[in-house]
Design a protein around this motif. Structure first.
Motif, PDB file in Angstrom:
ATOM      1  N   ARG A 131       8.815   5.957   7.341  1.00 56.49           N
ATOM      2  CA  ARG A 131       8.144   5.974   8.647  1.00 56.49           C
ATOM      3  C   ARG A 131       9.204   6.021   9.748  1.00 56.49           C
ATOM      4  O   ARG A 131       9.817   4.999  10.065  1.00 56.49           O
ATOM      5  CB  ARG A 131       7.246   4.747   8.809  1.00 56.49           C
ATOM      6  CG  ARG A 131       5.917   4.889   8.100  1.00 56.49           C
ATOM      7  CD  ARG A 131       4.954   3.762   8.429  1.00 56.49           C
ATOM      8  NE  ARG A 131       3.596   4.111   8.043  1.00 56.49           N
ATOM      9  CZ  ARG A 131       3.108   3.960   6.817  1.00 56.49           C
ATOM     10  NH1 ARG A 131       3.871   3.458   5.875  1.00 56.49           N
ATOM     11  NH2 ARG A 131       1.858   4.297   6.546  1.00 56.49           N
ATOM     12  N   GLN A 162      -9.595  11.011   6.936  1.00 53.70           N
ATOM     13  CA  GLN A 162      -9.374   9.562   6.924  1.00 53.70           C
ATOM     14  C   GLN A 162      -9.885   8.941   8.226  1.00 53.70           C
ATOM     15  O   GLN A 162     -10.505   7.872   8.224  1.00 53.70           O
ATOM     16  CB  GLN A 162      -7.882   9.227   6.772  1.00 53.70           C
ATOM     17  CG  GLN A 162      -7.139   9.933   5.643  1.00 53.70           C
ATOM     18  CD  GLN A 162      -7.829   9.817   4.309  1.00 53.70           C
ATOM     19  OE1 GLN A 162      -8.085   8.708   3.830  1.00 53.70           O
ATOM     20  NE2 GLN A 162      -8.133  10.949   3.692  1.00 53.70           N
ATOM     21  N   GLN A 199       1.263  12.124  -3.199  1.00 49.37           N
ATOM     22  CA  GLN A 199       0.739  12.274  -1.852  1.00 49.37           C
ATOM     23  C   GLN A 199       0.600  13.746  -1.481  1.00 49.37           C
ATOM     24  O   GLN A 199      -0.399  14.154  -0.880  1.00 49.37           O
ATOM     25  CB  GLN A 199       1.655  11.572  -0.841  1.00 49.37           C
ATOM     26  CG  GLN A 199       1.109  11.543   0.580  1.00 49.37           C
ATOM     27  CD  GLN A 199      -0.193  10.773   0.689  1.00 49.37           C
ATOM     28  OE1 GLN A 199      -0.230   9.584   0.401  1.00 49.37           O
ATOM     29  NE2 GLN A 199      -1.269  11.439   1.090  1.00 49.37           N
ATOM     30  N   ASP A 210       9.116   0.151  -4.764  1.00 46.53           N
ATOM     31  CA  ASP A 210       9.824   1.173  -3.983  1.00 46.53           C
ATOM     32  C   ASP A 210      11.140   0.621  -3.454  1.00 46.53           C
ATOM     33  O   ASP A 210      12.182   1.295  -3.478  1.00 46.53           O
ATOM     34  CB  ASP A 210       8.947   1.646  -2.820  1.00 46.53           C
ATOM     35  CG  ASP A 210       7.673   2.318  -3.283  1.00 46.53           C
ATOM     36  OD1 ASP A 210       7.681   2.949  -4.355  1.00 46.53           O
ATOM     37  OD2 ASP A 210       6.669   2.207  -2.570  1.00 46.53           O
ATOM     38  N   LYS A 224       0.844  -1.197   0.000  1.00 47.33           N
ATOM     39  CA  LYS A 224       0.000   0.000   0.000  1.00 47.33           C
ATOM     40  C   LYS A 224       0.885   1.255   0.000  1.00 47.33           C
ATOM     41  O   LYS A 224       1.175   1.812  -1.047  1.00 47.33           O
ATOM     42  CB  LYS A 224      -0.924  -0.014   1.210  1.00 47.33           C
ATOM     43  CG  LYS A 224      -1.893  -1.211   1.203  1.00 47.33           C
ATOM     44  CD  LYS A 224      -2.709  -1.254   2.496  1.00 47.33           C
ATOM     45  CE  LYS A 224      -3.605  -2.482   2.520  1.00 47.33           C
ATOM     46  NZ  LYS A 224      -4.357  -2.602   3.796  1.00 47.33           N
ATOM     47  N   SER A 225       1.308   1.673   1.207  1.00 46.11           N
ATOM     48  CA  SER A 225       2.172   2.856   1.251  1.00 46.11           C
ATOM     49  C   SER A 225       3.571   2.540   0.737  1.00 46.11           C
ATOM     50  O   SER A 225       4.261   3.419   0.216  1.00 46.11           O
ATOM     51  CB  SER A 225       2.240   3.406   2.669  1.00 46.11           C
ATOM     52  OG  SER A 225       2.798   2.459   3.551  1.00 46.11           O
ATOM     53  N   VAL A 226       3.997   1.293   0.881  1.00 41.23           N
ATOM     54  CA  VAL A 226       5.296   0.855   0.349  1.00 41.23           C
ATOM     55  C   VAL A 226       5.066  -0.426  -0.446  1.00 41.23           C
ATOM     56  O   VAL A 226       4.575  -1.421   0.096  1.00 41.23           O
ATOM     57  CB  VAL A 226       6.320   0.589   1.473  1.00 41.23           C
ATOM     58  CG1 VAL A 226       7.657   0.143   0.870  1.00 41.23           C
ATOM     59  CG2 VAL A 226       6.514   1.820   2.349  1.00 41.23           C
ATOM     60  N   THR A 233       6.463  11.454   3.133  1.00 45.38           N
ATOM     61  CA  THR A 233       6.710  11.157   1.726  1.00 45.38           C
ATOM     62  C   THR A 233       7.861  12.006   1.214  1.00 45.38           C
ATOM     63  O   THR A 233       8.007  13.175   1.582  1.00 45.38           O
ATOM     64  CB  THR A 233       5.460  11.402   0.878  1.00 45.38           C
ATOM     65  OG1 THR A 233       5.027  12.746   1.049  1.00 45.38           O
ATOM     66  CG2 THR A 233       4.334  10.460   1.292  1.00 45.38           C
ATOM     67  N   ALA A 270       7.856   6.294   0.941  1.00 42.70           N
ATOM     68  CA  ALA A 270       7.183   6.625   2.204  1.00 42.70           C
ATOM     69  C   ALA A 270       8.068   6.190   3.360  1.00 42.70           C
ATOM     70  O   ALA A 270       8.290   4.997   3.570  1.00 42.70           O
ATOM     71  CB  ALA A 270       5.833   5.929   2.276  1.00 42.70           C
ATOM     72  N   GLN A 302       0.852   8.784   9.494  1.00 41.27           N
ATOM     73  CA  GLN A 302       1.103   9.096   8.093  1.00 41.27           C
ATOM     74  C   GLN A 302       2.601   9.019   7.803  1.00 41.27           C
ATOM     75  O   GLN A 302       3.422   9.498   8.586  1.00 41.27           O
ATOM     76  CB  GLN A 302       0.593  10.502   7.755  1.00 41.27           C
ATOM     77  CG  GLN A 302      -0.906  10.636   7.797  1.00 41.27           C
ATOM     78  CD  GLN A 302      -1.588   9.789   6.758  1.00 41.27           C
ATOM     79  OE1 GLN A 302      -1.286   9.868   5.571  1.00 41.27           O
ATOM     80  NE2 GLN A 302      -2.519   8.953   7.194  1.00 41.27           N
ATOM     81  N   PRO A 303       2.975   8.420   6.675  1.00 40.39           N
ATOM     82  CA  PRO A 303       4.400   8.393   6.337  1.00 40.39           C
ATOM     83  C   PRO A 303       4.893   9.771   5.908  1.00 40.39           C
ATOM     84  O   PRO A 303       4.106  10.628   5.485  1.00 40.39           O
ATOM     85  CB  PRO A 303       4.450   7.408   5.163  1.00 40.39           C
ATOM     86  CG  PRO A 303       3.104   7.525   4.526  1.00 40.39           C
ATOM     87  CD  PRO A 303       2.137   7.760   5.651  1.00 40.39           C
TER      88      PRO A 303
END
Length: 887
Positions: free
Chosen positions: A72, A884, A867, A52, A46-48, A233, A70, A230-231
């Motif tokens: 974290r 969200q 993003q 990537d 998803k985010s990663v 970005t 992304a 949230q990451p």
């Protein structure tokens, strides 16, 4: 898995990628290996996603950044100036979620957050033994409302710790105590080890890279989003390798080294890039020396300056009180992951390289306005004459011999042009370094023995980065020597470097004003921007702590340290700087005798308890904060009050916009975001007086960052701001273009708002350099600015503008306000927004003059990733997160 003594931990092994043919991982810069591990561990589709990981593992050092990832971080670090508005925003988000029928407890940090209170103490009292106690007591009086909010946050939020005031500076506390270098957490398969990493709401978060911990400064807005899961970005960055060889020569300090590095990297151009230090010269630098260099990454423009883990890192961790088990883990993990450095290792691949022989570093200062403007100490007197003319703002050469007669309580004296009126040993950069702090003490001791005295007009102060500093200065019997020259402890905090210099003695201030003298400060800090240190001080120089003491003795900037004595001894002999400058051997021997590991353990054993005054503060309770409508420190901000979950704000073309501010190059966040003292004739002062606050209790802008009414009135209010719409004036002024009326920026912006006129800002290169102040973006938004159009942005401020939903627009290469012939009095339209935005797309700006003539040009939308585009569509990063959570 990895066996460390009797302990077995899991890890995401980087070499497994190379074994699968995914990239030349072994030759990556070590800072990118930390990022790669973060992606590998966070890969969730998803985010990663796997692509990537492959993109970073196969990094091309010469390619322009284009692939978004992304990141974290393991934790988030806050200081109180930026932390209070972050807590206010979180509290307001809880309030908004409650209004929307959601669960306010969803607004909660999902990872460790530490807030260190270090930016609020001001130097009201100095030059006397009780200065520390008096300043701390005044700090508690001024800031009780803010601190009550932080006490509430301690109980209301999980994973939220507060280091109380009077303890130390955020980055030194991070270096000496909070940082782990390698984290371990419980996973479904057991203990999992991974690199320590962080983002912080202070730009000098980068200091921790000296300990091999990846971290950098972000705006409070971005940090809040990171707290909420949230990451961060970012585009995979280029990495500049900085090779160090040789060894520092006698008389050169870590401060001189960092000023040299800052100048070289600014000239090379590293904005938006990582810098990684390598080469055998690293083995000649202590961990505090490395931290000094890493600290000033914002000054050389890089995202961060990274020093890989090596034997010196492990030595420092153990010496500063970390357990043997933790240090063994750091060493074993970093060696297993290819993160550990040895002199014999092959050089990593870099996008660009530059080098420095440490033997070439000479004693230096930087100023009078920017950290990168280094001047060799031997050239400072010759440089001063030109500087004085520039600062005086005249085409004629400045009068060097001008003086003001000052009648003090002790005696009358002549205050000279170029007088050093502030000499402050302050800030995280240098007070973290025992070598330069002991050096300052030894120089003071030698000066005292020679009978030298500080000039009567100099305001002296000592603000160490942690209590450990005073412990080793006491152990070395150097405190009395420093105090004999007026360098009494005034507080553990940023003080002068953040603009909390406090007032000058009334008679000195009066003399400066009466004769319009150009006077100077010399501080061991990292920031010397216009108007930052003190409103009456136009020249500000960064220097090592020993040189701060020396300039307090000299008392003036036109002193030649080689040919002019500092005074005479008891026998009438001239005493020169070389006669009192301590040798490096003496510094090293003194440190060996006075500094011990037990000092760190003792100081940090009770670091979270705070003073009795802190413990006695009321601690509000409840999931949501009980807002006090009469508070002038903490108010619910307007950012979320009318937020709709299912409807995004309108985003369309802009027409009929007027210019609120038209600025030149190198406009800093100090020029934009309110900082320092609140002037008695400012719009913010008018608001406070109207709220029943006496001038003596105005406090600073930094302390009132939790009140948007104060902060929006102070935005663009720096006394040295030059708004080119009103040539010949400095400060909080602009023109209401349709009428020609000149007024304050805030009042003019409100007039435009009543007329329904959107606003833009025009600027030059390096717009938004300096501190990671979220209010530089928040205040811009609240004044009604829809877009900022400049030649180039500094990284953090661009991100903050995106985070608040303000469009950052960049002129095409080779173009700018001047080349396009813009006067700032045109009406502006921005087209292409309604048609749909994409990262780094081009928009058309049309400027229409009063006579109807037009000029159209293209600009690049500096929204750099998909993003970030989502944040713009939602009106900012925090509304995006809130939607969200409320969905």
């Amino acid at each position: 898995s990895l066996q460390v003594g009797d302990r077995k931990v899991g890890l995401f092994r980087l070499s497994a990628l190379e074994e699968q043919g995914i990239g030349d991982v072994a030759s990556l810069p070590r800072c990118l290996k930390v990022l790669l591990e973060n992606l590998l561990r966070g890969e969730d589709g998803k985010s990663v996603d796997p692509e990537d990981v492959r993109a970073l593992a196969s990094w091309d050092p010469t390619a322009d950044p284009s692939h978004e990832i992304a990141f974290r971080p393991a934790r988030v670090l806050l200081q109180d100036f930026t932390g209070v508005p972050a807590v206010v925003d979180l509290a307001a988000m809880r309030e908004s979620l409650k209004r929307l029928g959601g669960d306010p407890s969803k607004i909660n940090p999902l990872q460790p957050v530490d807030l260190v209170i270090d930016h609020s103490v001001q130097i009201d009292h100095f030059g006397k033994p009780e200065a520390f106690q008096l300043n701390v007591a005044r700090e508690m009086e001024r800031n009780a409302e803010r601190y009550a909010l932080l006490r509430w946050a301690q109980g209301a939020f999980d994973n939220f710790g507060v280091v109380p005031p009077g303890t130390g500076i955020i980055h030194q506390v991070n270096l000496e105590y909070l940082a782990r270098t390698v984290f371990v957490r419980d996973d479904e398969v057991g203990e999992m080890a991974y690199p320590d990493s962080l983002v912080g709401t202070d730009s000098h978060t980068t200091m921790i890279n000296g300990l091999g911990v990846l971290g950098w400064g972000v705006g409070g807005i971005e940090a809040e989003a990171a707290m909420l899961g949230q990451p961060v970005t970012m585009l995979i960055p280029q990495v500049v390798g900085f090779r160090l060889d040789g060894k520092l020569q006698e008389g050169a300090t870590a401060t001189d080294l960092v000023l040299t590095v800052t100048q070289a990297l600014r000239e090379r151009g590293v904005v938006g890039k990582f810098v990684e230090f390598y080469g055998p010269g690293l083995s000649e630098l202590s961990l505090p020396d490395r931290a000094t260099i890493a600290n000033m990454a914002p000054e050389y423009g890089a995202t961060m300056g990274f020093f890989p883990v090596d034997d010196e890192t492990c030595r420092y961790l153990r010496f500063s009180g970390r357990s043997d088990e933790q240090v063994d883990l750091v060493e074993a993990y970093c060696k297993e992951q290819g993160l550990f450095r040895n002199d014999s290792d092959p050089d990593p691949r870099y996008s660009d390289t530059l080098s420095l022989d440490l033997a070439e570093v000479v004693p230096s200062l930087a100023g009078p306005r920017r950290p990168q403007d280094r001047v060799a100490l031997r050239e400072i007197k010759a440089n001063w004459a030109k500087t004085l003319t520039d600062l005086a703002g005249s085409d004629e050469p400045a009068v060097l011999e001008k003086t003001a007669t000052v009648d003090s309580s002790d005696d009358a004296y002549e205050l000279p042009q170029g007088a050093v009126v502030i000499a402050s040993i302050t800030s995280c950069t240098n007070t973290s370094n025992p070598s330069v702090m002991v050096g300052a003490g030894l120089l003071a001791k030698a000066a005292r023995e020679k009978g030298l005295q500080v000039k009567p007009w100099v305001k002296t102060s000592l603000a160490p980065g942690s209590m450990v500093v005073m412990d080793y200065l006491k152990s070395a019997s150097l405190v009395d020597d420093l105090e004999s020259l007026g360098f009494h402890l005034v507080g553990y905090g940023c003080t002068t470097c953040i603009g909390n210099s406090g007032p000058l003695p009334e008679e000195v201030a009066a003399g400066i004003k009466e004769e319009d003298l150009v006077v100077a400060s010399v501080l061991s800090g990292n920031r010397n921007f216009d108007g930052r240190i003190h409103a009456l001080v136009r020249a500000n120089y960064l220097a090592s702590p020993p040189l701060v003491v020396a300039y307090a003795l000299a008392g003036r900037m036109d002193w030649d340290p080689k040919t002019e004595p500092l005074g005479t001894d008891a026998d009438g002999n001239d005493v020169f700087l070389k006669d009192i400058w301590p040798s490096q051997q003496l510094v090293n021997d003194t440190l060996a005798d006075c500094l011990s590991s037990e000092m760190y353990e003792k100081s940090y054993a009770t670091v979270l308890e705070g003073t009795p005054e802190w413990q006695a503060l009321e601690r509000p309770e409840g999931l949501t904060f009980d807002w006090d409508g009469d508070s002038t420190y903490v108010r619910e901000p307007p950012f979320f009050q009318d937020l709709a979950v299912d409807e995004l704000p309108a985003l369309g073309d802009i027409s009929g916009a007027r210019v609120l501010v038209m600025a030149g190059h190198s406009v800093t966040t100090d020029h934009i975001s309110p900082a320092g003292a609140i002037a008695a004739d400012s719009p913010a002062a008018g608001y406070l007086e109207g709220s029943g606050v006496d001038q003596v209790d105005f406090n600073s802008y930094g302390s009132r960052r939790g009140n948007h009414e104060v902060m929006m009135r102070g935005t663009f209010g720096n006394v040295r701001l030059r708004n080119l719409l009103v040539p010949g004036k400095e400060g909080n002024w602009t023109k209401h273009v349709p009428s020609g009326d000149v007024g304050s920026i805030h009042d003019t912006a409100m007039r435009y708002a009543e007329e329904g006129t959107p606003l833009v800002v025009l600027g030059g290169k390096e717009y938004g350099t300096g501190s990671s102040r979220d209010w530089a973006a928040k205040g811009t938004l609240l004044l009604g600015v829809k877009a900022v159009i400049v030649e180039s942005f500094e990284r953090i401020h661009r991100s903050n503008l995106v985070g608040m939903g303000v469009l950052p627009l960049q002129f095409k290469d080779g173009e700018g306000r001047e080349s396009l012939g813009l006067t700032g009095e045109e009406s502006f339209s921005i087209e292409g927004i309604t048609a749909g935005l994409s990262p780094r797309c081009e928009l058309t700006v049309t400027a229409t003059a009063d006579d109807g003539s037009t000029k159209s040009f293209q600009v690049v939308l500096r929204v750099d990733s998909p993003q970030e585009l989502e944040y713009i569509k939602h009106g900012g990063i925090l509304p995006y997160v809130l939607r969200q959570l409320a969905a």
